[in-house]
Each structure stands twice: as structure tokens, then as C-alpha cells.
Design a protein around this motif. Structure first.
Motif, PDB file in Angstrom:
ATOM      1  N   ARG A 233      77.124  26.107  59.663  1.00 47.98           N
ATOM      2  CA  ARG A 233      76.563  24.894  59.725  1.00 47.98           C
ATOM      3  C   ARG A 233      76.033  24.088  58.276  1.00 47.98           C
ATOM      4  O   ARG A 233      76.117  22.999  58.089  1.00 47.98           O
ATOM      5  CB  ARG A 233      75.272  24.902  60.543  1.00 47.98           C
ATOM      6  CG  ARG A 233      74.610  23.600  61.137  1.00 47.98           C
ATOM      7  CD  ARG A 233      73.185  24.190  61.836  1.00 47.98           C
ATOM      8  NE  ARG A 233      73.494  25.202  62.842  1.00 47.98           N
ATOM      9  CZ  ARG A 233      73.829  24.980  64.090  1.00 47.98           C
ATOM     10  NH1 ARG A 233      74.207  23.948  64.543  1.00 47.98           N
ATOM     11  NH2 ARG A 233      73.888  25.942  64.872  1.00 47.98           N
ATOM     12  N   PHE A 234      75.533  25.029  57.418  1.00 44.21           N
ATOM     13  CA  PHE A 234      75.121  24.722  56.312  1.00 44.21           C
ATOM     14  C   PHE A 234      76.369  24.280  55.628  1.00 44.21           C
ATOM     15  O   PHE A 234      75.993  23.022  54.686  1.00 44.21           O
ATOM     16  CB  PHE A 234      74.443  25.862  55.772  1.00 44.21           C
ATOM     17  CG  PHE A 234      73.907  25.691  54.483  1.00 44.21           C
ATOM     18  CD1 PHE A 234      72.839  25.287  53.997  1.00 44.21           C
ATOM     19  CD2 PHE A 234      74.765  26.160  53.111  1.00 44.21           C
ATOM     20  CE1 PHE A 234      72.338  24.955  52.579  1.00 44.21           C
ATOM     21  CE2 PHE A 234      74.748  25.634  51.735  1.00 44.21           C
ATOM     22  CZ  PHE A 234      73.055  25.370  51.637  1.00 44.21           C
ATOM     23  N   ILE A 237      77.096  20.579  56.736  1.00 42.07           N
ATOM     24  CA  ILE A 237      76.391  19.664  56.397  1.00 42.07           C
ATOM     25  C   ILE A 237      76.318  19.352  54.878  1.00 42.07           C
ATOM     26  O   ILE A 237      76.064  18.295  54.451  1.00 42.07           O
ATOM     27  CB  ILE A 237      75.079  19.985  56.788  1.00 42.07           C
ATOM     28  CG1 ILE A 237      74.945  20.094  58.110  1.00 42.07           C
ATOM     29  CG2 ILE A 237      73.929  18.973  56.117  1.00 42.07           C
ATOM     30  CD1 ILE A 237      73.471  20.581  58.829  1.00 42.07           C
ATOM     31  N   SER A 238      76.582  20.521  53.875  1.00 42.37           N
ATOM     32  CA  SER A 238      76.570  20.238  52.671  1.00 42.37           C
ATOM     33  C   SER A 238      77.889  19.613  52.119  1.00 42.37           C
ATOM     34  O   SER A 238      77.638  18.625  51.311  1.00 42.37           O
ATOM     35  CB  SER A 238      76.607  21.694  51.814  1.00 42.37           C
ATOM     36  OG  SER A 238      76.963  21.567  50.669  1.00 42.37           O
ATOM     37  N   SER A 240      79.473  17.373  53.867  1.00 40.78           N
ATOM     38  CA  SER A 240      79.060  15.979  54.471  1.00 40.78           C
ATOM     39  C   SER A 240      78.296  15.043  53.537  1.00 40.78           C
ATOM     40  O   SER A 240      78.630  14.099  52.968  1.00 40.78           O
ATOM     41  CB  SER A 240      78.728  15.740  56.034  1.00 40.78           C
ATOM     42  OG  SER A 240      79.338  16.288  56.668  1.00 40.78           O
ATOM     43  N   LEU A 241      77.161  15.677  52.937  1.00 39.91           N
ATOM     44  CA  LEU A 241      76.624  15.094  52.022  1.00 39.91           C
ATOM     45  C   LEU A 241      77.211  14.781  50.538  1.00 39.91           C
ATOM     46  O   LEU A 241      76.726  14.020  50.101  1.00 39.91           O
ATOM     47  CB  LEU A 241      75.271  16.082  51.610  1.00 39.91           C
ATOM     48  CG  LEU A 241      74.293  16.114  52.838  1.00 39.91           C
ATOM     49  CD1 LEU A 241      73.117  17.163  52.566  1.00 39.91           C
ATOM     50  CD2 LEU A 241      73.441  14.930  53.167  1.00 39.91           C
ATOM     51  N   LEU A 248      79.772  12.287  57.545  1.00 34.06           N
ATOM     52  CA  LEU A 248      78.743  13.041  58.730  1.00 34.06           C
ATOM     53  C   LEU A 248      79.276  12.994  60.114  1.00 34.06           C
ATOM     54  O   LEU A 248      79.837  12.076  60.356  1.00 34.06           O
ATOM     55  CB  LEU A 248      77.341  12.111  58.720  1.00 34.06           C
ATOM     56  CG  LEU A 248      76.492  12.419  57.504  1.00 34.06           C
ATOM     57  CD1 LEU A 248      75.392  11.600  57.494  1.00 34.06           C
ATOM     58  CD2 LEU A 248      75.987  13.759  57.108  1.00 34.06           C
ATOM     59  N   PRO A 250      79.198  15.845  63.623  1.00 36.40           N
ATOM     60  CA  PRO A 250      78.764  17.216  64.205  1.00 36.40           C
ATOM     61  C   PRO A 250      79.651  18.207  63.716  1.00 36.40           C
ATOM     62  O   PRO A 250      81.136  18.185  63.824  1.00 36.40           O
ATOM     63  CB  PRO A 250      78.685  17.161  65.692  1.00 36.40           C
ATOM     64  CG  PRO A 250      78.928  15.727  66.021  1.00 36.40           C
ATOM     65  CD  PRO A 250      79.465  14.909  64.601  1.00 36.40           C
ATOM     66  N   PRO A 251      79.223  19.418  63.124  1.00 32.06           N
ATOM     67  CA  PRO A 251      80.005  20.663  62.555  1.00 32.06           C
ATOM     68  C   PRO A 251      80.889  21.231  63.619  1.00 32.06           C
ATOM     69  O   PRO A 251      80.406  21.586  64.693  1.00 32.06           O
ATOM     70  CB  PRO A 251      79.320  21.283  61.804  1.00 32.06           C
ATOM     71  CG  PRO A 251      77.915  20.979  62.330  1.00 32.06           C
ATOM     72  CD  PRO A 251      77.971  19.765  62.814  1.00 32.06           C
TER      73      PRO A 251
END
Length: 275
Positions: A233-234, A237-238, A240-241, A248, A250-251
């Protein structure tokens, strides 16, 4: 002090002859014996804590009487320990406070009026899982320094009443269950001394050990899976940023536990576990 009361050793001999004390060492299980030692050691520690906190303000006579009574408490615990270690070799654990306090009592110089505060403080500061500190004790002589002389004279009958009520009192002092690993190591060390019944009990202990290990492995696997999912998950999100938010979404997570090597090769996993 010696001109008023018999020597400590003489009074302890009277204590050791109590039938209730003999029953406690001869007619109990290992667990109950360990519980009794922990209980009486906790009495000694409760009195020693009062001595450390307040004795520097007492008159010499009060210190002498208090020291005598502390030696009674140490003597009872040591008497129990000596007998129970003969019955259960390598299976009885000395509370750390009692170990430290006994060493300091034995090393007292002849004609010493009272135990030095610094020695008692060092014993009180020691701790182990066999050193519970109870909030309430029957015959808590250390709570009233004005009646220490009377407590010395009545110590034997007071202890006898305490032992007679042991069955009821012990309900407030839970027996610490030994871990399967501790029981296994103890049995291996004394295998030649076991009876047939004890060997069968030992086999049951092996089954308990296997169940304990299985439970620990399942718990560990569940924790590793949780970390693995959170790591993905981390990372999602990383990533995507890093794409300025354009990616962005949902993973997509793999909910199965990864190979064990993942947990030893990834600095990020190590950081996650530590934090």
C-alpha cells in the motif's frame, strides 16, 4: 537487642518446626511450592521497601528490631526454598529479591546491630517475574514501627495463623503457569529421576510445546502478511505521488504472505517493523 529476645537463629528454629510449614514443603505440587516462595519473598520485599524509605529517621533500637523481623522473613523463604529444591531439583526459581537479600544477610559482620540501608536498597531494586508486590498482607508487621517488639514476640504464632489460612489467601496470589519450554528444559535436565507417571506427563508436555510453537508460528505469519500488505500500500501510494498525482488509483494488493527473504532483504520492511 539480644538481651531482650533470643537470637534470630533460635527463633527461626521454632518457626521451622511448625507443622503447617512442613506441610507446605512436603504436601504441595511444584507450582504451589513456587507460589509459596514467591509469596513469602514478597512479604520480605514489602518490609524492605519500608526500611529503605524510612529507617534513616528511626532510632537505633527501632532499626535493630526491624532488621530482626526482616531476617525472619528471609529465613522463612530460604527454608521453603531449601526443602522444595530437594523435592523438585532444577524446577524451583529463587525470586531475585530473595537471592540478593540473602547474600547481604549472610555477609553481615558479626555483632552488626542492623542491616545497612544501602544493602537493603540494592536488594529492593532487583526484580524478576517471581517478585510480585502485593498491596495487602496479613500480619504486615512492617506497617507499625511502634509495635515491633510485640511483633517479634508474637511472630511464631502469627506466622502459624498465616499458614493456616494459606489455602484461602493463595486465591489472591495466582500461580504463574510455567511455559512448555521451561517445563521441557527442566524435564530433560532430570530425566533419570522421573517415574513412569512423570514420563507420561512429560509426553503431554511435548504436545503442549508443539501446540505453543504452532500458535506462535501462525501469529508470526499473520503479522508478516499484515506488514507485507501495508508495504505494498505504501509503495503504491508513493509511486502515485511521484507521478504528480496523475496515477492516483486504488492499489492492487497481493494479500498472500511473501517469501521470507522479503523480510530480510528490504530496508523498508525493517523500518516498518521497528516503527
Amino acid at each position: 537487642m539480644s538481651s531482650v529476645h533470643p537470637p534470630v537463629s533460635v527463633q527461626l528454629q521454632a518457626l521451622y518446626g511448625l507443622p503447617e510449614l512442613k506441610a507446605l514443603t512436603l504436601g504441595r505440587t511444584r507450582e504451589e511450592g513456587q507460589q509459596a516462595i514467591d509469596f513469602f519473598s514478597s512479604r520480605g520485599k514489602a518490609s524492605a521497601r519500608v526500611y529503605v524509605q524510612s529507617s534513616e529517621e528511626w532510632a537505633v533500637g527501632v532499626r535493630m528490631m526491624f532488621s530482626t523481623l526482616m531476617q525472619f522473613e528471609v529465613g522463612i523463604t530460604h527454608h521453603l526454598f531449601s526443602h522444595l529444591t530437594l523435592r523438585f531439583p532444577s524446577e524451583i526459581t529463587t525470586p531475585q529479591f530473595h537471592r540478593e537479600m540473602t547474600l547481604r544477610v549472610l555477609n553481615l559482620k558479626p555483632n552488626t546491630d542492623y542491616i545497612p540501608v544501602k544493602d537493603v536498597d540494592a536488594a529492593v531494586s532487583s526484580a524478576s517475574r517471581h517478585d510480585p508486590e502485593l498491596l495487602k498482607h496479613d500480619f504486615a508487621w512492617w506497617t507499625n514501627t511502634n509495635s515491633l517488639d510485640a511483633s517479634i514476640r508474637s511472630y511464631v504464632p502469627s506466622l502459624q495463623r498465616l499458614l493456616q489460612g494459606w489455602t484461602a489467601n493463595r486465591k489472591h496470589f495466582p500461580i504463574p503457569e510455567p511455559s512448555p519450554t521451561l517445563t521441557l528444559n527442566s524435564t530433560i535436565g532430570n530425566i533419570n529421576l522421573l517415574t513412569g507417571k512423570e514420563i507420561l506427563s512429560y509426553m503431554d508436555t511435548l504436545d503442549d510445546l508443539k501446540e505453543s510453537l504452532d500458535t506462535q508460528m501462525n501469529t508470526t505469519t499473520a503479522a508478516m502478511t499484515h506488514v507485507w500488505v501495508e508495504l505494498q500500500r505504501f509503495q503504491a501510494i508513493s509511486q502515485s505521488l511521484e507521478e504528480d498525482g496523475q496515477g492516483l488509483h486504488p492499489p492492487l494488493l497481493d494479500l498472500e504472505a511473501p517469501p521470507e527473504a522479503v523480510f530480510f532483504d528490504s530496508p523498508l520492511v525493517i523500518y516498518t517493523l521497528l516503527s
